[in-house]
Design a protein around this motif. Structure first.
Motif, short mmCIF file in Angstrom:
data_model
loop_
_atom_site.label_atom_id
_atom_site.label_comp_id
_atom_site.label_asym_id
_atom_site.label_seq_id
_atom_site.Cartn_x
_atom_site.Cartn_y
_atom_site.Cartn_z
N LEU A 79 45.11 18.26 56.23
CA LEU A 79 44.29 19.24 56.44
C LEU A 79 44.75 20.57 57.00
N HIS A 80 44.50 21.72 56.49
CA HIS A 80 44.83 22.96 57.26
C HIS A 80 43.78 24.02 57.00
N TRP A 81 43.87 25.12 57.81
CA TRP A 81 42.94 26.31 57.26
C TRP A 81 43.79 27.19 56.86
N GLN A 82 43.20 28.10 55.96
CA GLN A 82 44.21 29.28 55.41
C GLN A 82 42.94 30.41 55.45
N ASN A 83 43.02 31.37 56.28
CA ASN A 83 41.74 32.05 56.56
C ASN A 83 40.55 31.31 56.74
N THR A 84 39.60 31.37 55.98
CA THR A 84 38.34 30.86 56.06
C THR A 84 38.07 29.40 55.11
N THR A 85 39.34 29.07 54.40
CA THR A 85 39.35 28.14 53.36
C THR A 85 39.92 26.91 54.11
N LEU A 86 39.58 25.63 53.87
CA LEU A 86 40.17 24.42 54.25
C LEU A 86 41.07 23.89 53.13
N THR A 141 45.45 18.95 45.22
CA THR A 141 45.14 19.97 46.38
C THR A 141 43.64 20.37 46.28
N GLU A 142 43.00 20.37 47.30
CA GLU A 142 41.64 20.77 47.16
C GLU A 142 41.17 21.97 48.27
N HIS A 143 40.46 22.93 47.64
CA HIS A 143 40.12 23.91 48.49
C HIS A 143 38.47 24.04 48.77
N TRP A 144 38.22 23.93 50.28
CA TRP A 144 36.78 23.78 50.58
C TRP A 144 36.46 25.08 51.16
N ASN A 145 35.31 25.59 50.61
CA ASN A 145 34.94 26.89 50.85
C ASN A 145 33.45 26.62 51.48
N ARG A 146 33.36 27.45 52.45
CA ARG A 146 31.73 27.38 53.05
C ARG A 146 30.86 28.22 52.05
#
Length: 179
Positions: A26-33, A43-48
């Motif tokens: 896991l790592h953060w790229q701006n506001t996306t995990l 690869t999964e992108h987790w957005n609030r």
């Protein structure tokens, strides 16, 4: 966490357990995990969710003491998830498709797919819970109802694999948050 990787352990899972762990970095790229697979390439992108405000979640771990079946209910903000495992086991090393294809009869096949994972939301405070998506297609678009009035028992009206109405009686194994 194993080393630098996080491993997701599923207590309730629609698909049978696999030989490889569900582990990722896991790592953060701006506001996306960003989650990248350790043992499998993904690869999964987790957005609030927009407009999400943190709230005290409600989490219930439930057990049916007559058959050992487990379930969980989680509500954060206006969104909820309910997961209930099947009451029959899938033979080790088989996929769900293989197990259903080799089921001894139609009733056994129904039992193999009778694993519920439903997602939904509440439209307004104090309003009903509406299921938006479910592994049981006939539940999509219906209300999720349950009675939390008992100290240790939770009752949920439901439908059996054969289509008959039933009421599930769950014992609370663990509760977090406000009921």
């Amino acid at each position: 966490m194993t080393g630098d990787a996080y491993e997701w352990v599923r207590v309730i899972d629609y698909q049978p357990a696999q030989n490889l762990a569900d582990a990722g970095f896991l790592h953060w790229q701006n506001t996306t995990l960003i989650e990248t697979g350790r043992d499998l390439p993904y690869t999964e992108h987790w957005n609030r969710k927009k407009g999400f405000t943190s709230s005290i979640p409600l989490h219930l771990q439930l057990e049916d003491r007559t058959n050992g079946c487990r379930a969980a209910f989680l509500m954060v903000g206006r969104d909820f998830m309910f997961a209930r495992e099947r009451t029959v086991s899938i033979p080790p090393g088989m996929t769900l498709h293989e197990a259903v294809s080799q089921a001894s009869n139609e009733e056994h096949a129904r039992q193999l797919v009778d694993c519920e994972i439903s997602f939904g939301s509440i439209a307004e405070a104090g309003g009903p819970l509406l299921i938006h998506n479910s592994t049981l297609p006939w539940k999509t678009g219906t209300l999720f109802q349950f009675d939390l009035s008992g100290e240790t028992i939770v009752t949920i009206p439901d439908i059996a694999p054969n289509g008959k109405n039933l009421t599930r009686r769950w014992h609370r194994v663990h509760t977090e948050g406000n009921c």
